[in-house]
Scaffold this active site. Structure first.
Site, PDB file in Angstrom:
ATOM      1  N   ALA A  68     -23.141 -13.187   9.637  1.00 21.44           N
ATOM      2  CA  ALA A  68     -22.556 -12.156  10.617  1.00 21.44           C
ATOM      3  C   ALA A  68     -21.047 -12.359  10.336  1.00 21.44           C
ATOM      4  O   ALA A  68     -20.239 -13.179  10.247  1.00 21.44           O
ATOM      5  CB  ALA A  68     -22.853 -12.388  12.027  1.00 21.44           C
ATOM      6  N   GLY A 113     -26.500 -14.964   9.121  1.00 21.10           N
ATOM      7  CA  GLY A 113     -27.217 -13.864   9.174  1.00 21.10           C
ATOM      8  C   GLY A 113     -27.791 -13.560   7.857  1.00 21.10           C
ATOM      9  O   GLY A 113     -28.770 -12.811   7.373  1.00 21.10           O
ATOM     10  N   GLU A 116     -30.740 -15.372   7.263  1.00 19.30           N
ATOM     11  CA  GLU A 116     -31.604 -14.833   8.045  1.00 19.30           C
ATOM     12  C   GLU A 116     -32.265 -13.232   7.314  1.00 19.30           C
ATOM     13  O   GLU A 116     -33.503 -13.082   7.535  1.00 19.30           O
ATOM     14  CB  GLU A 116     -31.353 -14.478   9.503  1.00 19.30           C
ATOM     15  CG  GLU A 116     -31.122 -15.745  10.133  1.00 19.30           C
ATOM     16  CD  GLU A 116     -30.190 -15.407  11.557  1.00 19.30           C
ATOM     17  OE1 GLU A 116     -28.955 -14.804  11.314  1.00 19.30           O
ATOM     18  OE2 GLU A 116     -30.676 -15.730  12.527  1.00 19.30           O
ATOM     19  N   GLU A 136     -24.301 -21.603  12.236  1.00 18.17           N
ATOM     20  CA  GLU A 136     -24.184 -21.020  13.542  1.00 18.17           C
ATOM     21  C   GLU A 136     -23.524 -22.229  14.562  1.00 18.17           C
ATOM     22  O   GLU A 136     -22.768 -21.790  15.536  1.00 18.17           O
ATOM     23  CB  GLU A 136     -25.067 -20.222  14.361  1.00 18.17           C
ATOM     24  CG  GLU A 136     -25.392 -18.790  13.428  1.00 18.17           C
ATOM     25  CD  GLU A 136     -26.541 -19.293  12.476  1.00 18.17           C
ATOM     26  OE1 GLU A 136     -26.878 -20.415  11.989  1.00 18.17           O
ATOM     27  OE2 GLU A 136     -26.902 -17.864  11.805  1.00 18.17           O
TER      28      GLU A 136
HETATM   29  N1  COA Z   1     -17.367 -13.401   8.711  1.00 22.69           N
HETATM   30  C1  COA Z   1     -16.048 -12.500   8.443  1.00 22.69           C
HETATM   31  N2  COA Z   1     -15.368 -12.927   7.324  1.00 22.69           N
HETATM   32  C2  COA Z   1     -15.897 -13.875   6.450  1.00 22.69           C
HETATM   33  C3  COA Z   1     -17.249 -14.483   6.604  1.00 22.69           C
HETATM   34  C4  COA Z   1     -17.664 -14.071   7.731  1.00 22.69           C
HETATM   35  N3  COA Z   1     -18.872 -14.800   8.096  1.00 22.69           N
HETATM   36  N4  COA Z   1     -17.414 -15.416   5.659  1.00 22.69           N
HETATM   37  C5  COA Z   1     -16.198 -15.270   4.598  1.00 22.69           C
HETATM   38  N5  COA Z   1     -15.581 -14.350   5.098  1.00 22.69           N
HETATM   39  C6  COA Z   1     -14.161 -14.047   4.692  1.00 22.69           C
HETATM   40  C7  COA Z   1     -12.971 -14.799   4.939  1.00 22.69           C
HETATM   41  O1  COA Z   1     -12.264 -14.671   6.170  1.00 22.69           O
HETATM   42  C8  COA Z   1     -11.941 -14.495   3.849  1.00 22.69           C
HETATM   43  O2  COA Z   1     -11.453 -13.386   4.110  1.00 22.69           O
HETATM   44  P1  COA Z   1      -9.714 -13.129   3.708  1.00 22.69           P
HETATM   45  O3  COA Z   1      -9.654 -13.196   2.295  1.00 22.69           O
HETATM   46  O4  COA Z   1      -9.276 -12.063   4.370  1.00 22.69           O
HETATM   47  O5  COA Z   1      -9.051 -14.394   4.604  1.00 22.69           O
HETATM   48  C9  COA Z   1     -12.884 -14.182   2.630  1.00 22.69           C
HETATM   49  O6  COA Z   1     -14.264 -13.825   3.181  1.00 22.69           O
HETATM   50  C10 COA Z   1     -13.249 -15.356   1.618  1.00 22.69           C
HETATM   51  O7  COA Z   1     -13.535 -16.409   2.383  1.00 22.69           O
HETATM   52  P2  COA Z   1     -12.951 -17.811   1.959  1.00 22.69           P
HETATM   53  O8  COA Z   1     -13.481 -18.631   3.391  1.00 22.69           O
HETATM   54  O9  COA Z   1     -11.727 -17.725   1.782  1.00 22.69           O
HETATM   55  O10 COA Z   1     -14.010 -18.423   0.967  1.00 22.69           O
HETATM   56  P3  COA Z   1     -14.251 -19.861   0.605  1.00 22.69           P
HETATM   57  O11 COA Z   1     -14.672 -20.066  -0.779  1.00 22.69           O
HETATM   58  O12 COA Z   1     -12.966 -20.670   0.785  1.00 22.69           O
HETATM   59  O13 COA Z   1     -15.414 -20.205   1.814  1.00 22.69           O
HETATM   60  C11 COA Z   1     -17.276 -20.094   2.879  1.00 22.69           C
HETATM   61  C12 COA Z   1     -16.657 -19.883   1.557  1.00 22.69           C
HETATM   62  C13 COA Z   1     -18.766 -19.441   2.939  1.00 22.69           C
HETATM   63  C14 COA Z   1     -17.725 -21.545   3.095  1.00 22.69           C
HETATM   64  C15 COA Z   1     -16.511 -19.658   4.104  1.00 22.69           C
HETATM   65  O14 COA Z   1     -16.096 -18.327   3.888  1.00 22.69           O
HETATM   66  C16 COA Z   1     -17.295 -19.609   5.427  1.00 22.69           C
HETATM   67  O15 COA Z   1     -17.452 -20.909   5.830  1.00 22.69           O
HETATM   68  N6  COA Z   1     -17.624 -18.592   6.019  1.00 22.69           N
HETATM   69  C17 COA Z   1     -18.286 -18.600   7.246  1.00 22.69           C
HETATM   70  C18 COA Z   1     -19.793 -18.856   7.191  1.00 22.69           C
HETATM   71  C19 COA Z   1     -20.348 -18.794   8.502  1.00 22.69           C
HETATM   72  O16 COA Z   1     -20.211 -19.798   9.442  1.00 22.69           O
HETATM   73  N7  COA Z   1     -21.476 -18.020   8.605  1.00 22.69           N
HETATM   74  C20 COA Z   1     -22.339 -17.697   9.863  1.00 22.69           C
HETATM   75  C21 COA Z   1     -21.436 -16.987  10.717  1.00 22.69           C
HETATM   76  S1  COA Z   1     -22.409 -16.605  12.474  1.00 22.69           S
END
Ligand code: COA
Length: 262
Positions: A68, A113, A116, A136
Site C-alpha cells: 500500500a 498489499g 495480498e 506491515e
Molecule cells: N509506498 C509508497 N512509496 C513507496 C513504497 C510504498 N509502499 N515502496 C516504495 N516506495 C517509493 C519510495 O518512497 C521511493 O520513492 P522516491 O524515489 O520518491 O523516494 C521509490 O518507491 C523507490 O523506493 P526505494 O525505497 O528508494 O527503493 P529501495 O530499492 O531502496 O527499497 C523496498 C525497496 C521495497 C525495500 C523499500 O521501498 C520499502 O521498504 N518499501 C516499503 C515496503 C512496505 O513496507 N510495504 C508495506 C506497506 S503497508
C-alpha cells in the site's frame, strides 16, 4: 488491443488480458487510484470476450507492488483506514472470484498489499528476483487486504504467522518451498512462462475451467458437504454440454478437442 488507465496498462492478446500496475518509480505502490482502477480492470476482464484469462504484473524490473502507498496511509483517520481496507478487499476479491484463471506474474518486490494482491490471484509465477513479505508490523499496523486470511490458507498457520509477525522478506525459492508461489522462472522468461501456463489452461474446456474455479472458491468459504454437492452439480451440468461430448469424442478419435464454450 491496448488501452491505458492513469495507473495501469490493460492489454489483450492471444485470449489473455494483461493488467500491469504502472507506477514503477514508486515500486508500483498501491495508492487509492491504483486500487480503484484495478477494480475497473477486473470488471472489464471478467466480461471481456477477448479475455479467457488474466495475467496481473507490475511495470519495470524492480517490483510487482511494494505494498500500500505508505504516504497515503500516514495521514488517514481510523474510519478512512477501515474504508481503505474494505475497498481494497473488495477489489482483490473481484480477482479471486473471477471465473477465468488469474495468474500473478511476480517480477520483483511483492510486499504487503502487493503480496495480498498476488495471493488473491489463482496462481502465482515468480521471477527468480522476486521478494515476498508482509512488513506491515514494522510500520506498527497489520495487513488490511486479506493476508491474515489467505496467507495461512496457502502456507499453513505457523509459517504464515511467522511471516506476519516478523515482517521478514523471503526470496522466490523460499516462497516456492513453502507453497506461496506455483513456480519460479528466470526473470527474463517471466511473462513467457506465465503466458504458457495460461495458454495450457485456456486450451481446456472453458466451461470446465469456470466451474472448477467456482467449486474451489466455494469450497474455501463453505463446509465440505455443500462444496461436494456443488461439485456433483457441476459434474452433472457439464455432462449436458457440447464441450463435454466433444472432449470425450476427441479422446476416442485420438485428436485434439475443439471446444466452443457451449
Ligand atoms: N509506498 C509508497 N512509496 C513507496 C513504497 C510504498 N509502499 N515502496 C516504495 N516506495 C517509493 C519510495 O518512497 C521511493 O520513492 P522516491 O524515489 O520518491 O523516494 C521509490 O518507491 C523507490 O523506493 P526505494 O525505497 O528508494 O527503493 P529501495 O530499492 O531502496 O527499497 C523496498 C525497496 C521495497 C525495500 C523499500 O521501498 C520499502 O521498504 N518499501 C516499503 C515496503 C512496505 O513496507 N510495504 C508495506 C506497506 S503497508
Amino acid at each position: 488491443m491496448t488501452s491505458s488507465y492513469a495507473t495501469l496498462l490493460y492489454q489483450t492478446s492471444g485470449g489473455i488480458a494483461t493488467i500491469t500496475i504502472n507506477r514503477p518509480d514508486k515500486l508500483n505502490a498501491l495508492n487509492a487510484a491504483v486500487i480503484a482502477e484495478l477494480g475497473l480492470a477486473a470488471a472489464r476482464a471478467a466480461s471481456d470476450p477477448e479475455a479467457g484469462g488474466v495475467i496481473l504484473t507490475g511495470a519495470g524490473p524492480k517490483a510487482f507492488a511494494a505494498g500500500a502507498d505508505i504516504g497515503e496511509l500516514a495521514s488517514q483517520t481510523p474510519l478512512e483506514a477501515k474504508a481503505r481496507s474494505l475497498a481494497g478487499q473488495q477489489v482483490f476479491r473481484q480477482f479471486e472470484a473471477m471465473r477465468k484463471p488469474v495468474i500473478a506474474a511476480v517480477n520483483g518486490f511483492c510486499l504487503g498489499g502487493g503480496c495480498e494482491l498476488a495471493m488473491a490471484c489463482h496462481l502465482r509465477v515468480a521471477a527468480e528476483t522476486a521478494r515476498f513479505g508482509q512488513p506491515e508490523v514494522k510500520l506498527g499496523i497489520g495487513p488490511g487486504y486479506g493476508a491474515t486470511v489467505r496467507l495461512p490458507r496457502l502456507v499453513g498457520r505457523g509459517r504464515a504467522t511467522e511471516l506476519l509477525l516478523t515482517g521478514a522478506m523471503i526470496d522466490a525459492q523460499e516462497a516456492w518451498r513453502i507453497g506461496l508461489v506455483n513456480r519460479v522462472v528466470p526473470a527474463e522468461r517471466l511473462l513467457a512462462e506465465a503466458t504458457a501456463l495460461m495458454s495450457t489452461m485456456l486450451s481446456m474446456g472453458p466451461l470446465a475451467v469456470a466451474t472448477v474455479l467456482e467449486a474451489v472458491d466455494v469450497a474455501q468459504e463453505t463446509g465440505s458437504a455443500e462444496a461436494l454437492t456443488l461439485e456433483a452439480n457441476h459434474f452433472g451440468l457439464l455432462s449436458s454440454t457440447a464441450d463435454t461430448r466433444e472432449g470425450m469424442q476427441a479422446f476416442l478419435e485420438k485428436r485434439a478437442p475443439r471446444f466452443t464454450g457451449r
